[in-house]
Design a protein around this motif. Sequence first.
Motif: not given
Length: 129
Positions: A85-86, A89, A126
């Motif tokens: 998910t990071d 995003k 990230v």
Amino acid sequence: MPSSIARPAALAVAGLIAILPLSMVSCSAAQKAIDCGNTAVKVTGDIADLAKAYDNSSNDSAAGGKALQKLRGDLDQIGRNSKNTDVAKAVSDLQKQADKVQQAVDKKQAPDLKPLGDAAGNLTSVCTG
């Protein structure tokens, strides 16, 4: 002699089978880091190509459009393949910045590539964080 070689080999294989499930956890984390790093490198390369194309736009006006199209295609592919998910995003943020660059180009304005570079830096963070 063949049986003396076969027995240690069989023991080694049995040992690997016993250890394999434990090592798969660390291998998947390592593979994720490698995939993420490769993604960051690819995107950074695309952005560098884009910046170079716009710096040389007087020489080849179509190069900027091609570089932007390549970046957007790579971001689409990365977004579809990312399960983190990071990372998803960060890729979404990059896509928004690429859209802003496209809007500037469509208006025949010089695009501001700094926010795009910042978003790429966020993806790198990230991936390494």
